[in-house]
Scaffold this motif. Structure first.
Motif, PDB file in Angstrom:
ATOM      1  N   GLU A   1       0.828  -1.198   0.000  1.00 60.24           N
ATOM      2  CA  GLU A   1       0.000   0.000   0.000  1.00 60.24           C
ATOM      3  C   GLU A   1       0.867   1.254   0.000  1.00 60.24           C
ATOM      4  O   GLU A   1       0.598   2.213  -0.735  1.00 60.24           O
ATOM      5  N   PHE A   2       1.898   1.263   0.830  1.00 58.41           N
ATOM      6  CA  PHE A   2       2.795   2.417   0.910  1.00 58.41           C
ATOM      7  C   PHE A   2       3.442   2.705  -0.441  1.00 58.41           C
ATOM      8  O   PHE A   2       3.490   3.857  -0.894  1.00 58.41           O
ATOM      9  N   MET A   3       3.925   1.660  -1.099  1.00 63.66           N
ATOM     10  CA  MET A   3       4.580   1.856  -2.390  1.00 63.66           C
ATOM     11  C   MET A   3       3.592   2.395  -3.418  1.00 63.66           C
ATOM     12  O   MET A   3       3.932   3.245  -4.241  1.00 63.66           O
ATOM     13  N   GLU A   4       2.370   1.905  -3.367  1.00 60.64           N
ATOM     14  CA  GLU A   4       1.353   2.406  -4.298  1.00 60.64           C
ATOM     15  C   GLU A   4       1.089   3.889  -4.066  1.00 60.64           C
ATOM     16  O   GLU A   4       0.995   4.685  -5.006  1.00 60.64           O
ATOM     17  N   LEU A   5       0.990   4.281  -2.803  1.00 63.66           N
ATOM     18  CA  LEU A   5       0.730   5.680  -2.481  1.00 63.66           C
ATOM     19  C   LEU A   5       1.885   6.582  -2.897  1.00 63.66           C
ATOM     20  O   LEU A   5       1.684   7.773  -3.141  1.00 63.66           O
ATOM     21  N   GLN A   6       3.085   6.023  -2.986  1.00 60.89           N
ATOM     22  CA  GLN A   6       4.243   6.787  -3.440  1.00 60.89           C
ATOM     23  C   GLN A   6       4.378   6.774  -4.965  1.00 60.89           C
ATOM     24  O   GLN A   6       5.345   7.302  -5.507  1.00 60.89           O
ATOM     25  N   GLY A   7       3.433   6.143  -5.641  1.00 60.92           N
ATOM     26  CA  GLY A   7       3.497   6.064  -7.103  1.00 60.92           C
ATOM     27  C   GLY A   7       4.403   4.970  -7.601  1.00 60.92           C
ATOM     28  O   GLY A   7       4.811   4.968  -8.758  1.00 60.92           O
ATOM     29  N   GLU A   8       4.743   4.024  -6.733  1.00 56.70           N
ATOM     30  CA  GLU A   8       5.650   2.929  -7.091  1.00 56.70           C
ATOM     31  C   GLU A   8       4.883   1.615  -7.022  1.00 56.70           C
ATOM     32  O   GLU A   8       4.830   0.964  -5.971  1.00 56.70           O
ATOM     33  N   LEU A   9       4.272   1.222  -8.100  1.00 55.65           N
ATOM     34  CA  LEU A   9       3.479  -0.004  -8.104  1.00 55.65           C
ATOM     35  C   LEU A   9       4.382  -1.229  -8.137  1.00 55.65           C
ATOM     36  O   LEU A   9       5.134  -1.414  -9.085  1.00 55.65           O
TER      37      LEU A   9
END
Length: 257
Positions: free
Chosen positions: A170-178
């Motif tokens: 989830e954190f990576m997604e929120l940072q734009g890093e899928l």
């Protein structure tokens, strides 16, 4: 609690929530071919922020990270606990961020610190290894991704590690890093952790991918039908041309006789 801003890696929280979660404090989206992660623009081998120098991750560091991520012989909950301890500390050691890397020494004797900084260490190493925007990571064999998917699939994975990995995704997604993880697997494990908001989010992503696939399929089918229609029209035109030619030849023959 979250770590507010670690060396420019803002909003890092070891156990934070974005899509919410149910019990246990849990997080392609993740996978699917064609997913590309957004990368920071690197202009040199070293970059400075506030006077501190970010270093590159060399081959020696890559090998150490690869060794730490090994999962082939892990079966019990204790094995996975040791794996999580090893990976979290090694990520701190090999982080190119000058604010994160020194924390490794303390984390070796204070394991909770390594877990608290897990997301920050992971994203700094991830960007250090995979910052090229032109790469499609969904099509690559990435050891840390393979290890995370194996961990998520293990029936003996301790719940707190499952929560950490869901939080990381989830954190990576929120940072734009899928992260190129299996979206269905993330949804299943989020449901298992009673993180129903996360589960719903991943289901939405999964079905939106299916919807795009169906739309693309319909477009291809329409183009195929158009192509068949064009072929039929061409065949009719050619047949009519041949008939006209035959009639002309027959008329010319009759006139000459």
């Amino acid at each position: 609690g979250g770590v507010g801003g670690v060396g420019g890696v803002g909003g890092v929280g070891g156990h934070g929530h974005g899509h919410g979660g149910g019990g246990g404090g849990g997080n392609r989206p993740a996978s699917g071919s064609g997913i590309r992660s957004r990368r920071p623009q690197h202009t040199s081998k070293k970059k400075e922020q506030g006077g501190a120098v970010w270093t590159e991750i060399g081959q020696a560091q890559r090998d150490l990270l690869l060794k730490a991520c090994e999962y082939q012989k892990l079966t019990t909950g204790g094995d996975w606990t040791e794996w999580m301890r090893r990976v979290s500390v090694e990520l701190l050691r090999q982080s190119p961020c000058p604010y994160i890397q020194p924390c490794a020494t303390i984390a070796e004797v204070s394991q909770p610190l390594a877990y608290e900084l897990f997301n920050a260490a992971f994203i700094s190493v991830w960007n250090g290894l995979y910052f090229n925007e032109k790469r499609d990571l969904a099509l690559e064999d990435i050891p840390i991704i393979n290890a995370i998917e194996r961990a998520l699939s293990s029936p003996n994975l301790p719940q707190w590690i499952l929560n950490m990995l869901l939080n990381l995704a989830e954190f990576m997604e929120l940072q734009g890093e899928l992260l190129p993880l299996d979206i269905r697997l993330l949804g299943q494990q989020a449901q298992k952790s009673h993180a129903y908001a996360k589960c719903l989010h991943y289901k939405e992503v999964e079905f939106s991918g299916i919807e795009r696939l169906l739309t693309d399929t319909r477009v291809v089918e329409d183009e195929l039908e158009d192509s068949k229609a064009r072929d039929k029209a061409m065949a009719r035109a050619e047949a009519m041309a041949e008939a006209d030619n035959a009639a002309t030849a027959s008329y010319a023959s009759a006139s000459s006789s």
